[in-house]
Design an enzyme around this catalytic site. Structure first.
Site, short mmCIF file in Angstrom:
data_model
loop_
_atom_site.label_atom_id
_atom_site.label_comp_id
_atom_site.label_asym_id
_atom_site.label_seq_id
_atom_site.Cartn_x
_atom_site.Cartn_y
_atom_site.Cartn_z
N LYS A 12 0.92 -1.19 0.00
CA LYS A 12 -0.08 0.13 0.03
C LYS A 12 0.87 1.37 0.08
CE LYS A 12 -3.75 -2.51 2.53
NZ LYS A 12 -4.73 -2.12 3.73
N TYR A 52 -12.44 -2.22 -2.74
CA TYR A 52 -12.86 -2.21 -1.56
C TYR A 52 -14.48 -2.20 -1.40
CZ TYR A 52 -8.19 -1.90 0.56
OH TYR A 52 -6.98 -2.03 1.14
N PHE A 60 -15.40 4.15 7.65
CA PHE A 60 -13.91 4.16 7.17
C PHE A 60 -13.73 4.15 5.71
CE2 PHE A 60 -13.93 -0.19 8.33
CZ PHE A 60 -13.55 -0.79 7.47
N ARG A 88 -1.52 -14.16 3.77
CA ARG A 88 -2.12 -13.34 4.94
C ARG A 88 -1.35 -13.81 6.19
NH1 ARG A 88 -7.00 -10.45 4.06
NH2 ARG A 88 -7.81 -10.76 6.19
N THR A 94 -5.09 -7.72 10.62
CA THR A 94 -5.35 -6.40 10.31
C THR A 94 -5.05 -5.52 10.88
OG1 THR A 94 -7.68 -7.41 9.06
CG2 THR A 94 -7.41 -4.94 9.11
N ARG A 105 2.66 -6.66 9.42
CA ARG A 105 2.02 -5.80 10.20
C ARG A 105 2.43 -5.63 11.55
NH1 ARG A 105 -3.83 -7.40 7.39
NH2 ARG A 105 -3.78 -6.00 5.61
N ASN A 115 -1.55 -0.05 7.25
CA ASN A 115 -1.07 -1.47 7.70
C ASN A 115 -0.13 -2.32 6.60
OD1 ASN A 115 -2.96 -2.24 6.19
ND2 ASN A 115 -4.41 -3.23 7.57
N HIS A 118 -1.77 -5.54 1.52
CA HIS A 118 -2.96 -6.10 1.25
C HIS A 118 -3.07 -7.48 0.80
CE1 HIS A 118 -7.32 -6.86 -0.18
NE2 HIS A 118 -6.76 -7.21 -1.38
N GLU A 129 -9.66 -9.90 -7.61
CA GLU A 129 -8.86 -9.02 -7.49
C GLU A 129 -7.77 -9.00 -8.48
OE1 GLU A 129 -7.73 -9.29 -3.24
OE2 GLU A 129 -9.92 -8.33 -2.62
#
Ligand code: DAT
Ligand code: MG
Length: 135
Positions: A12, A52, A60, A88, A94, A105, A115, A118, A129
């Site tokens: 990100k 998203y 948010f 992940r 998260t 993270r 964070n 993704h 995606e």
């Protein structure tokens, strides 16, 4: 049963700004996964809202779209055994405060809104995606 999978991974804008592209890729490759496709670019608002989409009603959402379009990201297709769950696991929870030390993270982030990475949350999300970013 384990299977070969592709997943979508993204460094990100905060990760790119902090010079962590190499660190994220290093951890993915060190685990045993292969980067199949990769590009650095700035996501536009339309793609961010589509990516998203599941969070559209969350408080948010606006902040999330503003953040993810705030600078270049590195988008990747990552492949390997059980790559969806495995990627992940490398990233951690998260919320960085819940992510274990040793995860990306857990090691590099302090706030849920920034964070670093993704990763697709299921094989179905990975398909969606990957098509969205590389189709
Ligand atoms: P993940 O990125 O681990 O799949 P998610 O899909 O639930 O998590 O949320 C997408 C992103 O939205 C997440 O990486 C950071 C942000 N986010 C999630 N929950 C948030 C919250 N309560 N406040 C602010 N940002 C949040
Ligand atoms: Mg998610």
């Amino acid at each position: 049963m384990s299977e070969n999978q592709q997943t979508f991974v993204m460094v990100k804008p905060d990760g790119v700004r902090r010079g962590l592209i190499g660190e994220v890729i290093r951890r993915i490759e060190a685990k045993g996964y292969t980067v199949r496709e990769m590009k650095l670019f700035v996501i536009d608002k339309e793609l961010a809202e589509e990516h998203y989409g599941e969070h559209r009603e969350r408080p948010f959402f606006t902040e999330l779209v503003t953040f993810i379009t705030s600078g270049p990201v590195v988008a990747m297709v990552v492949e390997g055994t059980d790559a969806v769950v495995g990627a992940r696991q490398i990233m951690g929870a998260t919320n960085p405060l819940e992510a274990t030390t040793g995860s990306i993270r857990g090691d590099f982030a302090t706030a849920i809104g920034e964070n670093i990475v993704h990763g697709s949350d299921s094989p179905e999300s990975a398909d969606r995606e990957i098509k969205l970013f590389f189709g």
